[in-house]
Design an enzyme around this catalytic site. Structure first.
Site: not given
Length: 386
Positions: A178, A359, A308
């Protein structure tokens, strides 16, 4: 260069305040027979929250987490919290593991003993690691950046200082998934001389394939990726659009409401893991709530979402990575990268698809991941790194 011991202790006021909020929830309604189609399902979240209120014991978890050797040091204006567990073998290889969102340094909680002490789990003591697991800036017990610009590149520069200047390693290994995959790749691109190799469980979302206009240049697998990724972003990427553009607006709800935070995060654990729609096939309620607690007690929903924004507004381009790279893919993860693209952009020396997992690899399948990491780094052993 002072490094201080770190001990988790959340103030009683914070826990009392949380209890008050969980006692005074105003729930939304949900359409009949809707399931998870429009997001986190009401009946599931109610059951998780009632467990949180009546059975979850943060103090017990806190003392369990304090069994790890944890430290804090100041790098580039940020107090970085990290676990540093020494390996048990004769010449452990230092490895820094970087987590992502919406998890925390606890992504690696189960894998730490498997890497530091392989002999206790049927492995070879010669395969041991010194394991360093930092909390990303603005996540968990690391401090929150006061200014903009703390993106994957800046974090990778901080990690280089942590490992060499603060911990005294000349050369080390690095792994992540990630956001952690991005940080690890920047570290490799800009400091190849510091790394034996890097190990990744994903290559993030490959923007240059999604935006590629000349389709004739793409292989069949790359075209398929472009199509799947565009569809995935349209259907599943709402969180990303919001966190990349308006993290501050989102943060009010997540910082003020523990249930709002739970709704935002739990949906990702379900959608991205190998749980076939049944969260508790992979994670216990305690595990899920502990992840929520790390965000709640530190009030880091905003600063975590903010990375982000930083990554979509200020990240420098990444060139070819020549450091040897091991890639372990998980069948249930999101957007598996095309192999040709990976080979063109990274010096891939090991490519594995693990038999199961999603994930949150290290949480879901710690043994499988530990084996793959050990196997990848075997050839780099025997050289001195202290």
């Amino acid at each position: 260069m002072t490094i201080e011991r770190f001990h988790i202790h959340v103030a009683d006021e914070i826990l009392d305040d949380l209890k008050y909020r969980l006692d005074h929830i105003r729930w939304p309604e949900q359409l009949d027979n809707d399931g998870w189609e429009r997001g986190t399902e009401l009946s599931y979240l109610k059951s998780l929250v009632s467990y949180w209120e009546d059975h979850y014991d943060w103090r017990a978890k806190e003392s369990e987490l304090n069994r790890f050797s944890q430290y804090c040091c100041h790098i580039d204006g940020i107090d970085v919290h990290f676990v540093h567990e020494r390996g048990k073998g004769s010449n452990p290889l230092p490895i820094i593991l970087t987590h992502g969102w919406p998890d925390s340094y606890l992504r690696y909680e189960k894998i730490i003993p498997l890497l530091t002490d392989p002999a206790s789990f049927g492995g070879n003591p010669e395969d041991s690691f010194d394991v360093i697991v930092p909390s990303l800036p603005g996540f968990g017990f690391s401090s929150r950046p006061a200014h903009s610009g703390v993106n994957n590149f800046r974090v990778s520069e901080m990690w280089a200082k942590l490992m060499t200047q603060h911990l005294g390693y000349k050369k080390f290994a690095a792994a992540g998934g990630d956001i952690g995959s991005g940080v690890t790749r920047y570290l490799a691109a800009n400091h190849p001389e510091l790394l034996f190799g890097i190990h990744l469980t994903d290559i993030g979302i490959i923007k240059d394939l999604i935006t590629a206009t000349d389709q004739a240049k793409l292989s069949e697998e790359e075209l398929r990726y472009k199509k799947n990724a565009s569809a995935w972003i349209a259907e599943e990427g709402g969180y990303m659009s919001l966190q990349s553009t308006r993290p501050q607006t989102l943060a009010y709800g997540l910082s003020d409401s523990p249930v709002g935070l739970a709704g935002w995060i739990i949906e990702k654990f379900r959608a991205w893991s190998d749980c076939n729609g049944n969260l508790e096939q992979k994670f216990s309620k305690d595990e899920l709530i502990t992840h929520l607690m790390i965000y709640w007690v530190t009030n880091t929903a905003m600063s975590a979402a903010n990375i982000y924004y930083e990554n979509s507004h200020s990240l420098p381009p990444l060139g070819y990575i020549e450091v040897p790279t091991g890639i372990a893919l998980l069948p249930a993860d999101i957007l598996l990268p095309p192999r040709e693209w990976a080979v063109r952009n990274l010096n891939v020396t090991r490519w594995t698809t693990l038999p199961r997992g999603g994930h949150f690899t290290a949480l879901e399948e710690p043994e499988l991941l530990a084996q793959d990491i050990r196997a990848f780094y075997k050839p780099f052993r025997g050289t001195n790194h202290h």
